[in-house]
Design a protein around this motif. Structure first.
Motif, PDB file in Angstrom:
ATOM      1  N   VAL A 150       0.822  -1.203   0.000  1.00 23.81           N
ATOM      2  CA  VAL A 150       0.000   0.000   0.000  1.00 23.81           C
ATOM      3  C   VAL A 150       0.860   1.258   0.000  1.00 23.81           C
ATOM      4  CG1 VAL A 150      -1.663   1.324   1.386  1.00 23.81           C
ATOM      5  CG2 VAL A 150      -1.967  -1.129   1.074  1.00 23.81           C
ATOM      6  N   PHE A 151       2.019   1.190   0.627  1.00 21.97           N
ATOM      7  CA  PHE A 151       2.830   2.381   0.822  1.00 21.97           C
ATOM      8  C   PHE A 151       4.055   2.445  -0.089  1.00 21.97           C
ATOM      9  CE2 PHE A 151       0.669   1.272   4.744  1.00 21.97           C
ATOM     10  CZ  PHE A 151       0.062   2.468   5.086  1.00 21.97           C
ATOM     11  N   LEU A 152       4.494   1.310  -0.632  1.00 18.62           N
ATOM     12  CA  LEU A 152       5.770   1.249  -1.344  1.00 18.62           C
ATOM     13  C   LEU A 152       5.607   0.572  -2.697  1.00 18.62           C
ATOM     14  CD1 LEU A 152       7.858  -0.043   1.707  1.00 18.62           C
ATOM     15  CD2 LEU A 152       7.715   2.328   0.913  1.00 18.62           C
ATOM     16  N   ALA A 160      11.478  -3.893   2.455  1.00 22.85           N
ATOM     17  CA  ALA A 160      10.944  -3.619   3.790  1.00 22.85           C
ATOM     18  C   ALA A 160      10.546  -4.903   4.508  1.00 22.85           C
ATOM     19  CB  ALA A 160       9.746  -2.675   3.694  1.00 22.85           C
ATOM     20  N   VAL A 161       9.915  -5.836   3.789  1.00 20.29           N
ATOM     21  CA  VAL A 161       9.491  -7.089   4.423  1.00 20.29           C
ATOM     22  C   VAL A 161      10.708  -7.951   4.766  1.00 20.29           C
ATOM     23  CG1 VAL A 161       8.198  -9.230   4.085  1.00 20.29           C
ATOM     24  CG2 VAL A 161       7.219  -7.048   3.353  1.00 20.29           C
ATOM     25  N   ALA A 162      11.685  -8.015   3.867  1.00 25.43           N
ATOM     26  CA  ALA A 162      12.904  -8.779   4.152  1.00 25.43           C
ATOM     27  C   ALA A 162      13.635  -8.185   5.353  1.00 25.43           C
ATOM     28  CB  ALA A 162      13.816  -8.793   2.933  1.00 25.43           C
ATOM     29  N   ASN A 163      13.732  -6.847   5.397  1.00 19.78           N
ATOM     30  CA  ASN A 163      14.377  -6.197   6.540  1.00 19.78           C
ATOM     31  C   ASN A 163      13.638  -6.500   7.837  1.00 19.78           C
ATOM     32  OD1 ASN A 163      16.217  -5.083   4.801  1.00 19.78           O
ATOM     33  ND2 ASN A 163      15.537  -2.979   5.032  1.00 19.78           N
ATOM     34  N   THR A 192       9.487  -0.198   9.856  1.00 18.28           N
ATOM     35  CA  THR A 192      10.326  -0.417   8.675  1.00 18.28           C
ATOM     36  C   THR A 192       9.665   0.146   7.423  1.00 18.28           C
ATOM     37  OG1 THR A 192      11.190  -2.428   9.706  1.00 18.28           O
ATOM     38  CG2 THR A 192      11.566  -2.168   7.361  1.00 18.28           C
ATOM     39  N   VAL A 193       8.364  -0.073   7.278  1.00 13.65           N
ATOM     40  CA  VAL A 193       7.640   0.440   6.112  1.00 13.65           C
ATOM     41  C   VAL A 193       7.570   1.957   6.147  1.00 13.65           C
ATOM     42  CG1 VAL A 193       5.359   0.545   5.015  1.00 13.65           C
ATOM     43  CG2 VAL A 193       6.300  -1.659   5.726  1.00 13.65           C
ATOM     44  N   MET A 194       7.231   2.516   7.303  1.00 13.88           N
ATOM     45  CA  MET A 194       7.064   3.963   7.382  1.00 13.88           C
ATOM     46  C   MET A 194       8.373   4.715   7.201  1.00 13.88           C
ATOM     47  SD  MET A 194       3.964   4.700   7.491  1.00 13.88           S
ATOM     48  CE  MET A 194       2.512   3.642   7.488  1.00 13.88           C
ATOM     49  N   ALA A 195       9.497   4.085   7.553  1.00  8.88           N
ATOM     50  CA  ALA A 195      10.792   4.726   7.344  1.00  8.88           C
ATOM     51  C   ALA A 195      11.078   4.930   5.864  1.00  8.88           C
ATOM     52  CB  ALA A 195      11.899   3.887   7.978  1.00  8.88           C
ATOM     53  N   PRO A 204       1.695   9.747   6.217  1.00  7.51           N
ATOM     54  CA  PRO A 204       2.169   8.964   5.069  1.00  7.51           C
ATOM     55  C   PRO A 204       1.401   9.307   3.793  1.00  7.51           C
ATOM     56  CG  PRO A 204       0.812   7.611   6.515  1.00  7.51           C
ATOM     57  CD  PRO A 204       1.038   8.903   7.240  1.00  7.51           C
ATOM     58  N   GLU A 205       2.112   9.339   2.695  1.00 12.47           N
ATOM     59  CA  GLU A 205       1.514   9.588   1.383  1.00 12.47           C
ATOM     60  C   GLU A 205       1.433   8.263   0.641  1.00 12.47           C
ATOM     61  OE1 GLU A 205       2.300  12.379  -2.574  1.00 12.47           O
ATOM     62  OE2 GLU A 205       3.887  12.028  -1.099  1.00 12.47           O
ATOM     63  N   PHE A 206       0.216   7.816   0.357  1.00 14.05           N
ATOM     64  CA  PHE A 206       0.079   6.505  -0.279  1.00 14.05           C
ATOM     65  C   PHE A 206      -1.077   6.469  -1.270  1.00 14.05           C
ATOM     66  CE2 PHE A 206      -2.346   6.628   3.578  1.00 14.05           C
ATOM     67  CZ  PHE A 206      -3.483   5.864   3.384  1.00 14.05           C
ATOM     68  N   GLU A 207      -1.384   7.597  -1.922  1.00 16.06           N
ATOM     69  CA  GLU A 207      -2.490   7.637  -2.870  1.00 16.06           C
ATOM     70  C   GLU A 207      -2.298   6.703  -4.060  1.00 16.06           C
ATOM     71  OE1 GLU A 207      -1.183  10.207  -1.448  1.00 16.06           O
ATOM     72  OE2 GLU A 207      -2.714  11.575  -0.711  1.00 16.06           O
TER      73      GLU A 207
END
Length: 300
Positions: A150-152, A160-163, A192-195, A204-207
């Motif tokens: 949703v964000f990336l 992000a998921v691996a980290n 991790t995602v928000m960073a 957060p900007e996720f349009e």
């Protein structure tokens, strides 16, 4: 989704007292991936009972430089030093190396520097996480990827998921000792995602995720899709103003149709909290997107 079985929580042990000056906090300018491996390293050191003098006698680094390293100040450390510390602190080297390497690139280190810094300090790639870590990952990874998407973009999502799972591997004992391992893991994923997510005025900007929602997949015509996109952009802008937990609940339930029980299991919060959060979020979104009409007495 099946809720992971909760392991017994061991009693908390007070941290041993150390002689000398207390280790200072991590410096403000430390990057997110650098912090991702530094925080578990600091935590393990602080729990070990060792002093900086003890470590200085075991690794090829002066006490003052060790203090800088553990605060994230000074030059970015070479891998051979980090590996020496991980061996003394009995930390898994492979996830630590992956995070260290990624942070080195973010610190503008060249590939040549990265390779040379580890010439004398190889790390085995055959290490595997604990069995319960692997079982937990199998249960939640697909849902974690949905949230990150949703964000990336695809590359950012995968990183992000691996980290997240590398950080959890490094902090697994800490996670097991937490009140709820699911909540600990979700907080790790979210941070991790928000960073990596762009923010505007702290939100957060996720349009861009409007083009990949469940609602859009079932609209047959381009006109219907474009109308839905406009509405969804407005909704996402409003959603970005929600409190963190309410935002996560709406992302999981509204975008991906995960039921309340599944959201509760993912976030590691009570079912009543999920339902209450969804009600409050819906009330706020309706008030922003479809505000009540002004009464005649309130018109200018």
């Amino acid at each position: 989704m099946t809720t992971p079985v909760e392991p017994p929580v061991p009693p908390a042990k007070p941290a041993p007292l150390r002689p000398g000056r207390k280790l200072g906090p991590i410096a403000d300018g430390v990057g997110s991936v650098h912090r991702a491996w530094l925080e578990p390293l600091r935590y393990t050191y602080l729990k070990s009972g060792l002093t900086l003098s003890d470590l200085g006698a075991r690794v090829p680094l002066a006490k003052s430089k060790l203090s800088e390293l553990l605060r994230g100040t000074g030059l970015y450390p070479r891998w051979e030093i980090i590996l020496s510390l991980s061996l003394q602190l009995q930390m898994p080297g492979w996830p630590l190396y992956r995070l260290w390497r990624q942070a080195a690139f973010e610190a503008q280190k060249s590939s040549d520097w990265i390779e040379r810094s580890g010439d004398k300090a190889s790390v085995t790639t055959s290490q595997t996480p604990p069995l319960d870590h692997r079982a937990f990952r199998e249960i939640v990874e697909s849902d974690y990827r949905l949230y990150a998407q949703v964000f990336l973009d695809d590359e950012g999502r995968d990183t992000a998921v691996a980290n997240t799972f590398d950080i959890l591997w490094l902090r697994w004992n800490e996670a097991l000792a937490s009140p709820d391992i699911r909540r600990f893991a979700w907080d790790t994923l979210r941070a991790t995602v928000m960073a990596r997510t762009p923010h505007i005025d702290g939100r957060p900007e996720f349009e861009a995720a409007a083009f990949d929602t469940v609602a859009l997949r079932y609209l047959p015509t381009d006109a219907e899709r474009m109308n839905q996109v406009e509405e969804t952009f407005q909704l996402f802008k409003a959603m970005s103003r929600l409190p963190d937990q309410q935002l996560d609940i709406m992302v999981l339930s509204w975008l991906y149709g995960i039921d309340s029980e599944g959201v509760s299991a993912l976030l590691g919060v009570p079912l009543a909290t999920v339902r209450s959060g969804e009600r409050h979020a819906m009330y706020f979104l309706e008030s922003v997107i479809c505000p009540p009409p002004e009464t005649e007495g309130n018109t200018a």
